[in-house]
Design a protein around this motif. Structure first.
Motif, short mmCIF file in Angstrom:
data_model
loop_
_atom_site.label_atom_id
_atom_site.label_comp_id
_atom_site.label_asym_id
_atom_site.label_seq_id
_atom_site.Cartn_x
_atom_site.Cartn_y
_atom_site.Cartn_z
N LEU A 1 12.11 -0.64 -7.63
CA LEU A 1 12.72 -1.29 -6.79
C LEU A 1 12.85 -0.15 -5.62
CD1 LEU A 1 15.35 -3.27 -9.00
CD2 LEU A 1 13.39 -4.05 -7.65
N PHE B 1 9.89 0.23 -3.52
CA PHE B 1 9.81 -1.00 -2.52
C PHE B 1 10.71 -0.78 -1.38
CE2 PHE B 1 9.99 -5.47 -1.80
CZ PHE B 1 8.50 -5.78 -1.53
N ARG C 1 1.04 -1.32 -0.12
CA ARG C 1 0.04 -0.17 -0.01
C ARG C 1 1.00 1.11 -0.11
NH1 ARG C 1 -0.03 3.91 3.52
NH2 ARG C 1 -0.05 2.40 5.38
N GLN C 2 2.01 1.22 0.91
CA GLN C 2 2.91 2.19 0.67
C GLN C 2 3.72 2.32 -0.32
OE1 GLN C 2 3.39 4.23 3.97
NE2 GLN C 2 4.36 5.73 2.61
N PHE D 1 18.18 -8.55 -1.00
CA PHE D 1 17.17 -8.83 -0.17
C PHE D 1 17.43 -10.36 0.59
CE2 PHE D 1 14.57 -5.89 -2.66
CZ PHE D 1 13.87 -5.32 -1.70
N THR E 1 19.88 -7.16 -6.71
CA THR E 1 18.97 -7.00 -5.72
C THR E 1 18.45 -7.90 -5.01
OG1 THR E 1 17.58 -6.71 -7.71
CG2 THR E 1 17.95 -4.56 -6.31
#
Lengths: 348, 373
Positions: free
Chosen positions: A293, A296, A57-58, B19, B15
């Motif tokens: 990215l 995110f 959502r953010q 993670f 990436t």
């Protein structure tokens, strides 16, 4: 020799790592356990379906505001006004959302489109001033942010409600909220907007990399004089860049208005969606995929951070410091570049 | 082309690697938190065998150290915790909100951490409380400063207009220029209550007094508070009542600046929510005339106790006012609050409590109140 593209990839990753490491060091200095801190951050963002839903959502508005900044930057414009364009988009989407009764198939696209148009209009003004009169877009957009903030407060208070602090909820037919997504994530406020956000990232990539317009926009960004000499209309491209950038920002507002909240309330300050978009764009090296990215990462940091004080006792301010450090290291990419080159040379 | 594809893949790999690395460390982290989590829950179980009641609050954007009502609410929770052997993280806790979007997330988080009673501090949290309370009917919520219907929601409201009326009386008695000021946070029904009460109070003492009213449109912008205060003081206003949370810190800063450069200058601030005596201290003098004290802490403590004893007032609207001592006028600054002022305040207080004066709480009521004077 490292290619410049390689740097574009390496620098953000190294910056993030440096930011996280410095964050850990700061936590240690102040007597907090960095492992517990980062674990709380991680669990706060991915701990269970609810938090994951909130993270998405953010991330959604961050992607769009990041795209807005990135798009303008590709044309050599610094659009600080994303914040204000978000406000205008939010306002327009809610306005359409509460004042019409239409079937969903028309109402929802109409509300979203209204947001994009409102944001685009808010970007058009500084674009026009820059193209025709050479007024610097940074100054104009900063001021436009305040106009947007107080204008929308006033409209919410006097036109969209009867002196209340918020509007009513948007009609079901204009809402991006989805009960099954919400139920699946224990009532988080995740909504369909993330599909729009990713689709828009695709659009941005397509415009910039696969169309003549995109080529011209980039050319203007690289060198205005050369572009003019090559027969391109610099003014037109500046306006176009600001309009498209504003459109993305307006959509970010629609995500909040039609998705997260479903209403607009009187704001006592900026939402920071637009300002964080600058950092997102920088970190994402102004590319569509990079923005996704980076958005995110920012979403994870923002939502996860809320968990740090209650679980690990680490103050939220510290997370802000970590984010600031990451941006700091991105901004000082020259330093990282220099260090890499230095090592490269010594290696030979 | 081939090269760029290769680079794309590399981006993804790198990436992904970041993670994964984060995952790796967090696995360890999860273990440690898991352990400590179990440890603390064990402790809790052994330490509080009689009750495992827990209560938490979500602040609005002002934060828990806003020197105003968020802080006051937290002080109430701390007092409640002290009585019942709880401390931060052990039975009581707070979550701070950085933006409007965080309210629902924070409420949800606390629900998931199994708190029995969760406070939303401030009217800004009303939509979020409404939403979350409906989703979790088994958890009790309390909302301060706004009314929300729901069987598991207790609404705590204050009669701020009564206290503000008395603040107006004090300001009218103190002013020498017959000009007083009001600085509100965000224009809306809640802060209008303060404004209406204050103007009514000042005009009741002396109908010729001018009241400058301005809104900062923010509860946490102390610079703006300072700018408005500076503007008002330069226009001969000598007493300013602020109802603006953190924005008010700027009002104090401005008053102290003026006092610093010229100790003879007569400038006063009336604080809000808490006794803001400390904020006005400058050397031996103090610019805080008085404060409209709204005992959010008392209300929070009361409701917490009721909930702990299984008498949670769900679905009720609890109104706290002058008669309950939940609203009062501070008299910490004895030098500034002369006997004359305190007697006048007491007189009006009596009149309000026994119903002789009906204090207006909206701008419309204020108009008819002034017309009737």
């Amino acid at each position: 020799m490292f290619s410049s593209r390689m740097f574009n990839i390496l620098v953000p990753i190294i910056s993030v790592l440096l930011g996280l490491i410095s964050g850990a060091i700061i936590m240690l200095i102040f007597g907090y356990n960095p492992i517990a801190g980062f674990a709380a951050l991680w669990n706060g963002a991915f701990g269970d379906a609810y938090f994951f839903g909130e993270t998405i959502r953010q991330v959604t508005p961050y992607i769009l505001s990041g795209l807005a900044v990135a798009f303008a930057l590709r044309s050599g414009l610094l659009n600080i006004g994303v914040e204000g364009q978000v406000f205008m988009g939010w306002l327009a989407s809610v306005w359409v959302g509460i004042s019409f009764e239409l079937p969903m198939i028309i109402h929802l696209p109409f509300a979203i489109l209204a947001a994009a148009v409102a944001g685009a209009f808010w970007g058009f003004i500084p674009g026009l001033l820059k193209a025709k009169l050479g007024v610097h877009e940074v100054i104009v957009t900063i001021m436009m942010n305040y106009i947007a903030l107080y204008l929308s407060n006033s409209i919410v208070r006097n036109l969209l409600s009867d002196g209340a602090d918020r509007t009513e909820n948007v009609a079901e037919t204009a809402s991006l909220q989805s009960s099954w997504l919400a139920e699946m994530t224990f009532y988080s406020r995740i909504h369909y907007g993330f599909i729009i956000a990713i689709f828009m990232a695709l659009i941005m990539w397509f415009i910039i990399n696969r169309t003549t317009t995109g080529f011209e926009l980039r050319a203007v960004g690289f060198n205005q004089h050369a572009s003019r000499y090559a027969g391109m209309s610099v003014g037109k491209n500046i306006i176009l860049a600001m309009v498209i950038s504003g459109g993305f920002a307006g959509l970010a507002g629609a995500m909040e208005g039609l998705g997260t909240f479903g209403f607009m309330s009187i704001k006592s300050g900026f939402t920071n969606i637009g300002f964080d978009g600058i950092a997102v764009a920088l970190l994402g090296a102004n590319t569509a995929i990079g923005v996704i990215l980076a958005a995110f990462l920012f979403g994870v940091l923002k939502i996860g951070a809320l968990n740090m004080p209650t679980v690990a006792g680490v103050p939220t301010e510290l997370v802000e410091i970590i984010i600031a450090l990451i941006i700091f290291f991105v901004a000082s990419s020259y330093m990282i570049r220099w260090v890499i080159l230095r090592f490269k040379k010594e290696g030979k | 082309m081939l090269k760029s594809r290769f680079l794309m893949v590399l981006v993804f790999l790198l990436t992904f690697g970041v993670f994964l690395a984060a995952c790796g460390s967090s696995d360890e982290g999860e273990d440690t938190t898991g352990d400590s989590g179990e440890g603390s829950s064990n402790e809790e179980a052994s330490g509080e065998e009689n009750s495992d009641f827990s209560v938490a609050m979500v602040t609005d954007v002002g934060g828990v150290d806003d020197k105003s009502f968020n802080q006051s609410a937290w002080e109430g929770l701390q007092a409640f915790g002290e009585e019942n052997g709880m401390s931060k993280g052990e039975g009581i806790d707070y979550a701070q909100s950085e933006s409007d979007a965080d309210y629902a997330t924070n409420l949800n988080r606390l629900v998931r951490q199994d708190y029995d009673l969760i406070y939303g501090i401030g009217y800004l949290l009303q939509p979020a409380i409404a939403e979350v309370a409906e989703q979790y009917p088994d958890t009790n919520f309390a909302l301060v400063d706004a009314v929300q219907e729901g069987d598991n929601i207790a609404s705590i409201v204050f009669k701020e207009h009564q206290g503000s009326f008395l603040a107006g009386v004090a300001a009218a008695k103190k002013t020498t220029t017959n000009k007083v000021g009001f600085i509100g946070g965000v224009d809306g029904s809640l802060i209008n209550k303060f404004e209406a009460g204050f103007v009514a109070g000042a005009k009741s003492v002396n109908a010729d007094i001018e009241v400058e009213v301005e809104y900062a449109e923010s509860f946490n912008d102390s610079q703006k508070g300072q700018a408005i205060a500076s503007n008002m003081y330069s226009k001969d206003v000598d007493v300013i009542y602020h109802a603006s949370g953190g924005t008010g810190n700027g009002v104090f800063a401005q008053a102290k600046d003026i006092k610093n450069s010229n100790p003879e200058e007569n400038v006063w601030v009336i604080g809000v929510d808490r006794d803001q005596h400390e904020e006005g201290q400058i050397g031996d003098t103090n610019v805080t005339l008085t404060s409209m004290v709204k005992r959010v802490d008392i209300a929070v403590q009361n409701v917490s106790e009721q909930a702990m004893n299984g008498e949670f007032p769900g679905g009720e609207v609890l109104e706290f006012g002058l008669a309950d001592d939940a609203i009062s006028i501070a008299d910490t600054n004895e030098e500034a609050m002369t006997d004359e002022i305190t007697t006048a305040v007491e007189e009006w207080k009596e009149k309000i409590i026994n119903g002789e004066v009906e204090v207006p709480s909206t701008r419309e009521e204020l108009e008819s109140f002034i017309d009737a004077l």
